[in-house]
Motif scaffolding. Structure first.
Motif, PDB file in Angstrom:
ATOM      1  N   SER A 287      -8.448  11.674  -5.583  1.00  0.00           N
ATOM      2  CA  SER A 287      -8.281  11.468  -4.047  1.00  0.00           C
ATOM      3  C   SER A 287     -10.009  11.948  -3.846  1.00  0.00           C
ATOM      4  O   SER A 287     -10.154  12.872  -3.694  1.00  0.00           O
ATOM      5  CB  SER A 287      -7.164  12.673  -3.246  1.00  0.00           C
ATOM      6  OG  SER A 287      -7.197  11.917  -1.517  1.00  0.00           O
TER       7      SER A 287
ATOM      8  N   THR B  11      -7.156   6.825  -5.033  1.00  0.00           N
ATOM      9  CA  THR B  11      -6.566   6.756  -3.767  1.00  0.00           C
ATOM     10  C   THR B  11      -7.958   7.464  -2.389  1.00  0.00           C
ATOM     11  O   THR B  11      -8.861   8.049  -2.570  1.00  0.00           O
ATOM     12  CB  THR B  11      -5.847   8.366  -3.256  1.00  0.00           C
ATOM     13  OG1 THR B  11      -4.598   7.289  -4.068  1.00  0.00           O
ATOM     14  CG2 THR B  11      -5.466   8.754  -2.188  1.00  0.00           C
TER      15      THR B  11
ATOM     16  N   VAL C 100       1.245  -1.228  -0.015  1.00  0.00           N
ATOM     17  CA  VAL C 100       0.420   0.196   0.062  1.00  0.00           C
ATOM     18  C   VAL C 100       0.620   1.317  -0.038  1.00  0.00           C
ATOM     19  O   VAL C 100       2.346   1.512   0.313  1.00  0.00           O
ATOM     20  CB  VAL C 100      -0.869   0.061   1.922  1.00  0.00           C
ATOM     21  CG1 VAL C 100      -1.379   1.498   2.043  1.00  0.00           C
ATOM     22  CG2 VAL C 100      -2.136  -0.813   0.992  1.00  0.00           C
ATOM     23  N   THR C 101       0.682   2.565  -0.614  1.00  0.00           N
ATOM     24  CA  THR C 101       1.400   3.284  -0.454  1.00  0.00           C
ATOM     25  C   THR C 101       0.678   4.996  -0.251  1.00  0.00           C
ATOM     26  O   THR C 101      -0.599   4.924   0.041  1.00  0.00           O
ATOM     27  CB  THR C 101       1.136   4.157  -2.110  1.00  0.00           C
ATOM     28  OG1 THR C 101       2.058   3.236  -3.289  1.00  0.00           O
ATOM     29  CG2 THR C 101       1.922   5.260  -2.688  1.00  0.00           C
TER      30      THR C 101
ATOM     31  N   GLU D  78       5.507  10.072   0.105  1.00  0.00           N
ATOM     32  CA  GLU D  78       4.493  10.713  -1.001  1.00  0.00           C
ATOM     33  C   GLU D  78       4.050  11.431  -0.379  1.00  0.00           C
ATOM     34  O   GLU D  78       3.465  10.856   0.985  1.00  0.00           O
ATOM     35  CB  GLU D  78       3.349  10.118  -2.107  1.00  0.00           C
ATOM     36  CG  GLU D  78       4.382   9.077  -3.455  1.00  0.00           C
ATOM     37  CD  GLU D  78       3.142   9.085  -4.385  1.00  0.00           C
ATOM     38  OE1 GLU D  78       2.002   9.322  -4.550  1.00  0.00           O
ATOM     39  OE2 GLU D  78       2.806   7.502  -4.626  1.00  0.00           O
TER      40      GLU D  78
ATOM     41  N   ASP E  38      -5.324   0.779  -2.489  1.00  0.00           N
ATOM     42  CA  ASP E  38      -4.314   0.902  -2.175  1.00  0.00           C
ATOM     43  C   ASP E  38      -3.078   1.911  -2.354  1.00  0.00           C
ATOM     44  O   ASP E  38      -2.379   1.695  -1.713  1.00  0.00           O
ATOM     45  CB  ASP E  38      -3.315  -0.235  -2.880  1.00  0.00           C
ATOM     46  CG  ASP E  38      -2.705   0.002  -4.152  1.00  0.00           C
ATOM     47  OD1 ASP E  38      -3.654   0.690  -4.656  1.00  0.00           O
ATOM     48  OD2 ASP E  38      -2.053  -0.988  -5.000  1.00  0.00           O
ATOM     49  N   ARG E  39      -3.572   2.829  -2.030  1.00  0.00           N
ATOM     50  CA  ARG E  39      -3.418   4.405  -1.812  1.00  0.00           C
ATOM     51  C   ARG E  39      -4.771   4.917  -0.568  1.00  0.00           C
ATOM     52  O   ARG E  39      -5.529   4.740  -0.817  1.00  0.00           O
ATOM     53  CB  ARG E  39      -3.172   4.842  -3.254  1.00  0.00           C
ATOM     54  CG  ARG E  39      -2.478   4.687  -3.924  1.00  0.00           C
ATOM     55  CD  ARG E  39      -1.981   5.311  -5.437  1.00  0.00           C
ATOM     56  NE  ARG E  39      -1.702   6.721  -5.475  1.00  0.00           N
ATOM     57  CZ  ARG E  39      -0.998   7.203  -5.406  1.00  0.00           C
ATOM     58  NH1 ARG E  39       0.505   6.354  -5.349  1.00  0.00           N
ATOM     59  NH2 ARG E  39      -0.673   8.526  -4.807  1.00  0.00           N
TER      60      ARG E  39
ATOM     61  N   ASP F 260      -4.946   8.586   1.503  1.00  0.00           N
ATOM     62  CA  ASP F 260      -4.049  10.236   2.379  1.00  0.00           C
ATOM     63  C   ASP F 260      -4.347   9.689   3.694  1.00  0.00           C
ATOM     64  O   ASP F 260      -5.652   8.982   4.447  1.00  0.00           O
ATOM     65  CB  ASP F 260      -5.529  11.174   1.768  1.00  0.00           C
ATOM     66  CG  ASP F 260      -4.980  11.287   1.374  1.00  0.00           C
ATOM     67  OD1 ASP F 260      -3.697  10.968   0.074  1.00  0.00           O
ATOM     68  OD2 ASP F 260      -5.724  12.137   0.152  1.00  0.00           O
TER      69      ASP F 260
ATOM     70  N   THR G 151       4.372  -1.108   3.460  1.00  0.00           N
ATOM     71  CA  THR G 151       4.123   0.126   3.391  1.00  0.00           C
ATOM     72  C   THR G 151       5.738   0.570   3.505  1.00  0.00           C
ATOM     73  O   THR G 151       5.573   1.827   2.318  1.00  0.00           O
ATOM     74  CB  THR G 151       3.428   0.499   4.749  1.00  0.00           C
ATOM     75  OG1 THR G 151       4.177   0.508   6.079  1.00  0.00           O
ATOM     76  CG2 THR G 151       1.900   0.583   4.678  1.00  0.00           C
TER      77      THR G 151
ATOM     78  N   LEU H 225      -4.739   6.830 -10.968  1.00  0.00           N
ATOM     79  CA  LEU H 225      -4.672   5.764  -9.799  1.00  0.00           C
ATOM     80  C   LEU H 225      -5.210   6.718  -8.388  1.00  0.00           C
ATOM     81  O   LEU H 225      -6.018   7.602  -8.651  1.00  0.00           O
ATOM     82  CB  LEU H 225      -3.405   6.700  -8.785  1.00  0.00           C
ATOM     83  CG  LEU H 225      -1.868   6.574  -9.380  1.00  0.00           C
ATOM     84  CD1 LEU H 225      -0.711   6.754  -8.988  1.00  0.00           C
ATOM     85  CD2 LEU H 225      -2.003   4.683  -9.476  1.00  0.00           C
TER      86      LEU H 225
ATOM     87  N   ILE I 145       0.335   8.339   1.323  1.00  0.00           N
ATOM     88  CA  ILE I 145       0.354   9.747   1.181  1.00  0.00           C
ATOM     89  C   ILE I 145      -0.145  10.704   2.147  1.00  0.00           C
ATOM     90  O   ILE I 145      -1.092  10.825   2.821  1.00  0.00           O
ATOM     91  CB  ILE I 145      -0.325  10.233   0.086  1.00  0.00           C
ATOM     92  CG1 ILE I 145      -0.476   9.298  -1.227  1.00  0.00           C
ATOM     93  CG2 ILE I 145      -0.072  11.431  -0.303  1.00  0.00           C
ATOM     94  CD1 ILE I 145      -1.120   8.284  -1.821  1.00  0.00           C
TER      95      ILE I 145
ATOM     96  N   GLU J 218      -4.506  11.249 -10.650  1.00  0.00           N
ATOM     97  CA  GLU J 218      -4.846  11.095  -9.256  1.00  0.00           C
ATOM     98  C   GLU J 218      -6.264  11.665  -9.014  1.00  0.00           C
ATOM     99  O   GLU J 218      -6.285  12.368  -9.158  1.00  0.00           O
ATOM    100  CB  GLU J 218      -3.765  10.600  -8.541  1.00  0.00           C
ATOM    101  CG  GLU J 218      -4.046  10.313  -7.286  1.00  0.00           C
ATOM    102  CD  GLU J 218      -3.314  10.541  -6.137  1.00  0.00           C
ATOM    103  OE1 GLU J 218      -3.096   9.915  -5.232  1.00  0.00           O
ATOM    104  OE2 GLU J 218      -2.182  11.584  -6.120  1.00  0.00           O
TER     105      GLU J 218
END
Length: 301
Positions: A174, A205, A8-9, A45, A228-229, A231, A266, A203, A11, A172
């Motif tokens: 969000s 988020t 997972v990313t 990020e 998988d993203r 904040d 992560t 992407l 941000i 992206e």
């Protein structure tokens, strides 16, 4: 049986979204120290600052210096609400710029004095120019679940807004539970539909606030939907000056702890995130009491 992602990313939005509503002035040097400490934890990020009018968000008056003095690690976002903000951001050297629109007309009007449709019309040439300049463009969708003024938001309105942003060429989306009222079923349903329709085009988020202490559950539901993203904000810092009742974002340290505990990587060191929180804690007006930071202070993990 659902399949969770292996990685997972995260941000990190603490330096911008976390501090924008902070009543106590945070010095530029403290912000830079916070940013660098977060980068040392493995975060690649991050949302650094916002090029908005200092009259409306005085905490972001040092945006140009923040961009210039931050370590160039991974992808660093700045928020720009309009063409002027985007110009200032590019002049400062920003390579990744976030724009934003509320699904709710009332929220949008109270935020930037435009309807949602008027905002989209104004952003279209801005996004076109940014893409022509080679800028990574992130579109932040506010009030995607509930609005403090209009109540529950129609899911189709969110999806249509996301479709339009994709047609404009953003990189992206969000999608935010701005006032923290979403529940896990609503999280799964919206993100599952967005993922099925838009996966591969942009992407995706998820952005959750923890007003009702359901953000971790909402993140888990979004994971099940293929997201998988996420904040997050170190220390759970944040809120929105235009969203009455919205408390902080979900804490980076708590999200990373949950993900790593269930076997999702992560690349982020929880203890180092807590060290970054420790740096900023004396400079904000509210005590920081997130789960993992409390354990860190007690040296209990």
């Amino acid at each position: 049986m659902f399949i969770l992602p292996k990685n997972v990313t995260i941000i990190e939005v603490g330096p911008r979204d976390g501090l924008q509503n902070e009543k106590k002035h945070v010095e530029e040097t403290e912000k830079i120290g916070f940013i660098h400490a977060l980068q040392e934890s493995g975060i690649t990020e991050m949302e650094l600052t916002s090029f908005v009018s200092p009259k409306w968000v005085p905490q972001m008056a040092d945006a140009k210096n923040i961009v210039g003095k931050s370590n160039k690690v991974g992808r660093q976002f700045v928020l720009a609400p309009n063409e002027k903000g985007a110009e200032l951001a590019m002049e400062a050297g920003a390579k990744s710029i976030a724009v934003f629109v509320g699904v709710s007309n009332t929220f949008n009007q109270k935020n930037i004095n435009r309807t949602t449709e008027e905002s989209m019309d104004a952003l279209e040439p801005v996004i076109d120019r940014l893409k022509n300049e080679g800028v990574f463009v992130r579109a932040c969708i506010s009030t995607a679940f509930y609005c403090p003024y209009e109540g529950k938001i129609n899911k189709e309105d969110v999806i249509n807004l996301c479709r339009r942003f994709v047609s404009m060429g953003v990189d992206e989306l969000s999608v935010a539970d701005t006032i923290g009222m979403a529940n896990p079923v609503e999280s799964y349903e919206l993100f599952n539909q967005l993922n099925e329709e838009l996966n591969g085009k942009v992407l995706l988020t998820a952005h959750f606030h923890d007003t009702r202490k359901m953000a971790l559950a909402n993140i888990f539901a979004a994971l099940q939907a293929g997201i998988d993203r996420f904040d997050t904000s170190a220390g759970g810092l944040g809120g929105c000056p235009f969203a009455p009742g919205a408390t902080g974002n979900i804490a980076t340290e708590d999200v990373v702890n949950m993900l790593e505990a269930i076997g999702i990587k992560t690349g982020i060191d929880v203890e180092k995130v807590c060290q970054a929180v420790e740096k900023i804690a004396p400079h904000v007006s509210q005590p920081i009491e997130t789960g993992m930071y409390r354990l860190y202070k007690n040296r209990d993990f």
